[in-house]
Scaffold this motif. Structure first.
Motif, PDB file in Angstrom:
ATOM      1  N   GLU A  34       0.895  -1.113   0.028  1.00 21.69           N
ATOM      2  CA  GLU A  34      -0.217   0.081  -0.327  1.00 21.69           C
ATOM      3  C   GLU A  34       0.868   1.354  -0.138  1.00 21.69           C
ATOM      4  O   GLU A  34       1.771   1.424   0.773  1.00 21.69           O
ATOM      5  CB  GLU A  34      -0.841   0.009   1.086  1.00 21.69           C
ATOM      6  CG  GLU A  34      -1.867   1.167   1.407  1.00 21.69           C
ATOM      7  CD  GLU A  34      -2.760   1.259   2.517  1.00 21.69           C
ATOM      8  OE1 GLU A  34      -3.750   1.884   2.448  1.00 21.69           O
ATOM      9  OE2 GLU A  34      -2.165   0.481   3.710  1.00 21.69           O
ATOM     10  N   ALA A  35       0.418   2.282  -0.963  1.00 20.91           N
ATOM     11  CA  ALA A  35       1.103   3.441  -0.861  1.00 20.91           C
ATOM     12  C   ALA A  35       0.055   4.599  -0.527  1.00 20.91           C
ATOM     13  O   ALA A  35      -0.973   4.399  -1.538  1.00 20.91           O
ATOM     14  CB  ALA A  35       1.894   3.761  -2.064  1.00 20.91           C
ATOM     15  N   ASP A  36      -0.072   5.397   0.376  1.00 16.78           N
ATOM     16  CA  ASP A  36      -1.069   6.244   0.452  1.00 16.78           C
ATOM     17  C   ASP A  36      -0.273   7.673   0.929  1.00 16.78           C
ATOM     18  O   ASP A  36       0.783   7.779   0.986  1.00 16.78           O
ATOM     19  CB  ASP A  36      -1.850   6.049   1.575  1.00 16.78           C
ATOM     20  CG  ASP A  36      -1.266   5.568   2.968  1.00 16.78           C
ATOM     21  OD1 ASP A  36      -0.180   5.820   3.329  1.00 16.78           O
ATOM     22  OD2 ASP A  36      -1.983   5.239   3.985  1.00 16.78           O
ATOM     23  N   GLY A  37      -1.097   8.630   0.778  1.00 13.00           N
ATOM     24  CA  GLY A  37      -0.586   9.982   1.071  1.00 13.00           C
ATOM     25  C   GLY A  37       0.238  10.399  -0.189  1.00 13.00           C
ATOM     26  O   GLY A  37       0.792  11.617   0.029  1.00 13.00           O
ATOM     27  N   LEU A  38      -0.126  10.042  -1.334  1.00 14.15           N
ATOM     28  CA  LEU A  38       0.529  10.717  -2.681  1.00 14.15           C
ATOM     29  C   LEU A  38      -0.119  11.965  -2.640  1.00 14.15           C
ATOM     30  O   LEU A  38      -1.225  12.227  -2.682  1.00 14.15           O
ATOM     31  CB  LEU A  38       0.469   9.600  -3.593  1.00 14.15           C
ATOM     32  CG  LEU A  38       0.922   7.971  -3.467  1.00 14.15           C
ATOM     33  CD1 LEU A  38       0.577   7.309  -4.600  1.00 14.15           C
ATOM     34  CD2 LEU A  38       2.503   8.466  -3.493  1.00 14.15           C
ATOM     35  N   ALA A  39       0.594  12.803  -3.298  1.00 14.80           N
ATOM     36  CA  ALA A  39       0.002  14.001  -3.740  1.00 14.80           C
ATOM     37  C   ALA A  39      -1.103  13.600  -4.770  1.00 14.80           C
ATOM     38  O   ALA A  39      -0.809  13.064  -5.695  1.00 14.80           O
ATOM     39  CB  ALA A  39       0.930  15.054  -4.546  1.00 14.80           C
ATOM     40  N   TYR A  40      -2.051  14.393  -4.827  1.00 12.36           N
ATOM     41  CA  TYR A  40      -3.265  13.986  -5.878  1.00 12.36           C
ATOM     42  C   TYR A  40      -2.664  14.367  -7.181  1.00 12.36           C
ATOM     43  O   TYR A  40      -1.983  15.340  -7.570  1.00 12.36           O
ATOM     44  CB  TYR A  40      -4.604  15.042  -5.664  1.00 12.36           C
ATOM     45  CG  TYR A  40      -5.589  14.393  -6.596  1.00 12.36           C
ATOM     46  CD1 TYR A  40      -6.358  13.625  -6.445  1.00 12.36           C
ATOM     47  CD2 TYR A  40      -5.649  15.381  -7.850  1.00 12.36           C
ATOM     48  CE1 TYR A  40      -7.196  13.039  -7.767  1.00 12.36           C
ATOM     49  CE2 TYR A  40      -6.657  15.222  -8.558  1.00 12.36           C
ATOM     50  CZ  TYR A  40      -7.379  14.236  -8.540  1.00 12.36           C
ATOM     51  OH  TYR A  40      -8.181  13.689  -9.662  1.00 12.36           O
ATOM     52  N   GLY A  41      -2.815  13.477  -8.197  1.00 12.19           N
ATOM     53  CA  GLY A  41      -2.392  13.608  -9.397  1.00 12.19           C
ATOM     54  C   GLY A  41      -2.325  12.079 -10.072  1.00 12.19           C
ATOM     55  O   GLY A  41      -2.595  11.233  -9.704  1.00 12.19           O
ATOM     56  N   LYS A  42      -1.304  12.111 -11.161  1.00  7.85           N
ATOM     57  CA  LYS A  42      -1.186  11.078 -11.949  1.00  7.85           C
ATOM     58  C   LYS A  42       0.095  10.151 -11.225  1.00  7.85           C
ATOM     59  O   LYS A  42       1.291  10.856 -11.135  1.00  7.85           O
ATOM     60  CB  LYS A  42      -0.940  11.303 -13.303  1.00  7.85           C
ATOM     61  CG  LYS A  42      -0.558  10.097 -14.578  1.00  7.85           C
ATOM     62  CD  LYS A  42      -0.408  10.795 -15.718  1.00  7.85           C
ATOM     63  CE  LYS A  42      -0.156   9.568 -16.803  1.00  7.85           C
ATOM     64  NZ  LYS A  42      -0.193  10.180 -18.036  1.00  7.85           N
ATOM     65  N   HIS A  43      -0.126   8.920 -11.105  1.00  8.07           N
ATOM     66  CA  HIS A  43       1.060   8.130 -10.384  1.00  8.07           C
ATOM     67  C   HIS A  43       0.894   6.824 -11.305  1.00  8.07           C
ATOM     68  O   HIS A  43       0.106   6.485 -11.869  1.00  8.07           O
ATOM     69  CB  HIS A  43       0.778   7.931  -9.022  1.00  8.07           C
ATOM     70  CG  HIS A  43       0.611   9.300  -8.184  1.00  8.07           C
ATOM     71  ND1 HIS A  43       2.042  10.043  -7.901  1.00  8.07           N
ATOM     72  CD2 HIS A  43      -0.398   9.873  -7.710  1.00  8.07           C
ATOM     73  CE1 HIS A  43       1.649  10.727  -7.120  1.00  8.07           C
ATOM     74  NE2 HIS A  43      -0.042  11.013  -7.130  1.00  8.07           N
TER      75      HIS A  43
END
Length: 132
Positions: free
Chosen positions: A102-111
């Motif tokens: 799990e990866a969370d807390g990513l800046a909103y956008g394309k990943h």
């Protein structure tokens, strides 16, 4: 599949599942199809090939990889946006639909997430990401 956010105002964020048969997934190397009622939507894929990978690009703030553990399974490297985010050991008692990464807390956008087999066997059932 709606999970509450822990942010201000109790905003709800939707988990969007992406099954192993989804056309937006990019598989490289040899992957085998598997069918079992315990898998999400009844299907999954697995690989015995070191270097085989599955890649997915999404717009959102979090991503989860679900798959299988088993006693003859190995390990995978997980990359998020081209950066090694961790190595996941998938060896263990046989169990399906396990949260493997799990990866969370990513800046909103394309990943982009990429799962790479480094020690056979590695299983992929589905991704789930948090969009808007």
């Amino acid at each position: 599949d709606v999970a509450p956010s822990r942010g201000l105002g109790d905003v709800y964020k939707r988990q969007v599942p992406v099954d192993d048969r989804d056309a937006s997934l990019v598989f490289t190397g040899a992957w085998n199809s598997d069918s079992n009622g315990s898998f999400y939507e009844g299907t999954a894929r697995y690989t015995n090939e070191i270097g085989a990978s599955v890649e997915f690009t999404f717009v959102g703030t979090a991503i989860r990889w679900y798959g299988q553990n088993d006693v003859n399974f190995g390990a995978a490297e997980v990359y998020v946006d081209g950066v090694l985010a961790g190595e996941v050991n998938v060896y263990g008692p046989a169990a399906a639909q396990q949260l493997l990464f799990e990866a969370d807390g990513l800046a909103y956008g394309k990943h982009t997430i990429r799962i790479v087999c480094v020690s056979p066997v590695v299983d992929f059932d589905y991704f789930s990401y948090v969009g808007e």
